[in-house]
Scaffold this motif. Structure first.
Motif, mmCIF file in Angstrom:
data_model
loop_
_atom_site.group_PDB
_atom_site.id
_atom_site.type_symbol
_atom_site.label_atom_id
_atom_site.label_comp_id
_atom_site.label_asym_id
_atom_site.label_seq_id
_atom_site.Cartn_x
_atom_site.Cartn_y
_atom_site.Cartn_z
ATOM 1 N N ASP A 4 0.892 -1.345 -0.279
ATOM 2 C CA ASP A 4 -0.035 0.032 -0.169
ATOM 3 C C ASP A 4 0.835 1.192 0.023
ATOM 4 O O ASP A 4 1.942 1.250 0.778
ATOM 5 N N TYR A 5 0.636 2.206 -0.859
ATOM 6 C CA TYR A 5 1.410 3.153 -1.171
ATOM 7 C C TYR A 5 0.716 4.572 -1.496
ATOM 8 O O TYR A 5 -0.384 4.458 -2.129
ATOM 9 N N LEU A 6 1.396 5.534 -1.428
ATOM 10 C CA LEU A 6 0.822 7.016 -2.030
ATOM 11 C C LEU A 6 1.980 7.277 -2.830
ATOM 12 O O LEU A 6 3.190 7.238 -2.453
ATOM 13 N N ALA A 7 1.676 7.947 -4.010
ATOM 14 C CA ALA A 7 2.789 8.491 -5.056
ATOM 15 C C ALA A 7 2.264 9.704 -5.387
ATOM 16 O O ALA A 7 1.143 9.922 -5.905
ATOM 17 N N THR A 8 3.055 10.519 -5.932
ATOM 18 C CA THR A 8 3.237 11.567 -6.471
ATOM 19 C C THR A 8 4.563 12.029 -7.428
ATOM 20 O O THR A 8 5.426 11.776 -6.954
ATOM 21 N N THR A 9 4.180 12.889 -8.432
ATOM 22 C CA THR A 9 5.241 13.364 -9.083
ATOM 23 C C THR A 9 5.229 14.846 -8.676
ATOM 24 O O THR A 9 4.443 15.601 -8.501
ATOM 25 N N ASN A 16 8.680 17.925 1.817
ATOM 26 C CA ASN A 16 8.219 17.591 3.110
ATOM 27 C C ASN A 16 6.899 16.976 3.614
ATOM 28 O O ASN A 16 6.215 17.620 2.693
ATOM 29 N N VAL A 17 6.732 16.263 4.495
ATOM 30 C CA VAL A 17 5.468 15.503 4.455
ATOM 31 C C VAL A 17 4.797 15.746 5.907
ATOM 32 O O VAL A 17 5.739 15.178 6.830
ATOM 33 N N VAL A 18 3.779 15.969 6.442
ATOM 34 C CA VAL A 18 3.077 16.132 7.435
ATOM 35 C C VAL A 18 2.442 14.869 7.755
ATOM 36 O O VAL A 18 1.599 14.449 7.169
ATOM 37 N N MET A 19 3.189 14.210 8.896
ATOM 38 C CA MET A 19 2.404 12.809 9.307
ATOM 39 C C MET A 19 2.271 12.586 10.654
ATOM 40 O O MET A 19 2.851 13.503 11.345
ATOM 41 N N SER A 56 13.806 5.180 4.797
ATOM 42 C CA SER A 56 12.771 5.209 5.391
ATOM 43 C C SER A 56 12.673 6.476 6.605
ATOM 44 O O SER A 56 13.822 7.092 6.790
ATOM 45 N N VAL A 57 11.513 6.757 7.127
ATOM 46 C CA VAL A 57 11.394 7.618 8.087
ATOM 47 C C VAL A 57 10.465 7.062 9.238
ATOM 48 O O VAL A 57 9.918 6.177 8.705
ATOM 49 N N LEU A 58 10.981 7.088 10.500
ATOM 50 C CA LEU A 58 10.038 6.864 11.432
ATOM 51 C C LEU A 58 9.137 7.791 11.949
ATOM 52 O O LEU A 58 9.663 8.974 12.240
ATOM 53 N N VAL A 59 7.698 7.634 11.885
ATOM 54 C CA VAL A 59 6.834 8.698 12.345
ATOM 55 C C VAL A 59 6.649 8.180 13.688
ATOM 56 O O VAL A 59 5.844 7.403 14.061
ATOM 57 N N ASP A 60 7.208 8.984 14.548
ATOM 58 C CA ASP A 60 6.864 8.981 16.016
ATOM 59 C C ASP A 60 6.338 10.041 16.801
ATOM 60 O O ASP A 60 5.785 9.971 17.800
ATOM 61 N N GLU A 61 6.095 11.130 15.888
ATOM 62 C CA GLU A 61 5.146 12.323 16.634
ATOM 63 C C GLU A 61 4.493 13.060 15.301
ATOM 64 O O GLU A 61 4.758 12.705 14.108
ATOM 65 N N SER A 62 3.564 13.926 15.647
ATOM 66 C CA SER A 62 2.703 14.484 14.515
ATOM 67 C C SER A 62 3.508 15.887 14.312
ATOM 68 O O SER A 62 3.512 16.888 15.215
ATOM 69 N N ARG A 63 4.194 15.908 13.122
ATOM 70 C CA ARG A 63 4.774 16.978 12.689
ATOM 71 C C ARG A 63 5.270 17.004 11.011
ATOM 72 O O ARG A 63 4.922 15.733 10.578
ATOM 73 N N MET A 64 6.008 17.819 10.858
ATOM 74 C CA MET A 64 6.285 17.802 9.481
ATOM 75 C C MET A 64 7.870 16.968 9.258
ATOM 76 O O MET A 64 8.656 17.443 10.061
ATOM 77 N N PHE A 90 -1.174 14.313 6.080
ATOM 78 C CA PHE A 90 -1.932 15.496 6.074
ATOM 79 C C PHE A 90 -1.587 16.451 4.945
ATOM 80 O O PHE A 90 -2.464 17.121 4.548
ATOM 81 N N ALA A 91 -0.352 16.561 4.901
ATOM 82 C CA ALA A 91 0.258 17.655 3.723
ATOM 83 C C ALA A 91 1.397 17.452 3.494
ATOM 84 O O ALA A 91 2.141 16.776 3.760
ATOM 85 N N TYR A 92 1.734 17.800 1.982
ATOM 86 C CA TYR A 92 2.965 17.720 1.303
ATOM 87 C C TYR A 92 3.460 19.249 1.294
ATOM 88 O O TYR A 92 2.632 20.085 0.978
ATOM 89 N N THR A 93 4.632 19.683 1.321
ATOM 90 C CA THR A 93 5.166 20.805 0.956
ATOM 91 C C THR A 93 6.426 20.728 0.128
ATOM 92 O O THR A 93 7.057 19.590 0.182
ATOM 93 N N PHE A 94 6.519 21.455 -0.869
ATOM 94 C CA PHE A 94 7.651 21.536 -1.889
ATOM 95 C C PHE A 94 8.482 22.728 -1.994
ATOM 96 O O PHE A 94 7.972 23.815 -1.673
ATOM 97 N N GLY A 95 9.985 22.578 -1.577
ATOM 98 C CA GLY A 95 10.741 23.777 -2.002
ATOM 99 C C GLY A 95 11.004 23.792 -3.561
ATOM 100 O O GLY A 95 11.543 22.864 -4.021
ATOM 101 N N ALA A 96 10.767 25.035 -3.841
ATOM 102 C CA ALA A 96 11.016 25.259 -5.351
ATOM 103 C C ALA A 96 11.737 26.458 -5.580
ATOM 104 O O ALA A 96 11.817 27.100 -6.569
ATOM 105 N N PHE A 97 12.479 26.739 -4.756
ATOM 106 C CA PHE A 97 13.618 27.938 -4.877
ATOM 107 C C PHE A 97 14.298 27.696 -5.943
ATOM 108 O O PHE A 97 15.072 26.637 -5.884
#
Length: 103
Positions: A4-9, A16-19, A56-64, A90-97
Motif C-alpha cells: 500500500d502506498y501514496l505516489a506523486t510526481t 516535506n510531508v506532515v504525518m 525510510s522515516v520513523l513517524v513517532d510524533e505529529s509533525r512535518m 496530512f500535507a505535502y510541501t515542496f521547496g521550489a526555490f
C-alpha cells in the motif's frame, strides 16, 4: 511487503510531508524516488537508512518530516509506503526555490 502506498510526481528541490502516529505507536514509512531507494546525498534530514540501503522515516510524533533534498530543481516521482494501519499523511510541501541571475 509495503504494497500500500501514496505516489506523486513533484517538481521541486525539497519535499516535506506532515504525518502523524494517530494510533499512538510509531511506524516506519519507506521512501522511494524515481523507482529506487533515496540516494544518501538526496535524502532529507529525517531519512534513515538500514544495512540494506532502504530509505525510510520513523513517524513517532505529529509533525512535518523532511524527506527529499535534491541539489537542483527538477521533476521526480515520490512513493511513500507503510504497513501500518495508522499511516496518515496530512500535507505535502515542496521547496521550489530557483536562484535568479544577478542583474
Amino acid at each position: 511487503d509495503y504494497e500500500d502506498y501514496l505516489a506523486t510526481t513533484f517538481y521541486a528541490k525539497s519535499v516535506n510531508v506532515v504525518m502523524s502516529p494517530e494510533g499512538g505507536e510509531p511506524y516506519e514509512v519507506r521512501v522511494w524516488m524515481d523507482g529506487m531507494q533515496l540516494p544518501r546525498g538526496q535524502a532529507g534530514v529525517d531519512i534513515m537508512f538500514d544495512e540494506e540501503g532502504n530509505s525510510s522515516v520513523l513517524v513517532d510524533e505529529s509533525r512535518m518530516y523532511h524527506l527529499v533534498q535534491v541539489p537542483e530543481f527538477g521533476g521526480h516521482d515520490l512513493k511513500l509506503s507503510s504497513n501500518s494501519p495508522d499511516f496518515l499523511v496530512f500535507a505535502y510541501t515542496f521547496g521550489a526555490f530557483k536562484e535568479q541571475p544577478e542583474s
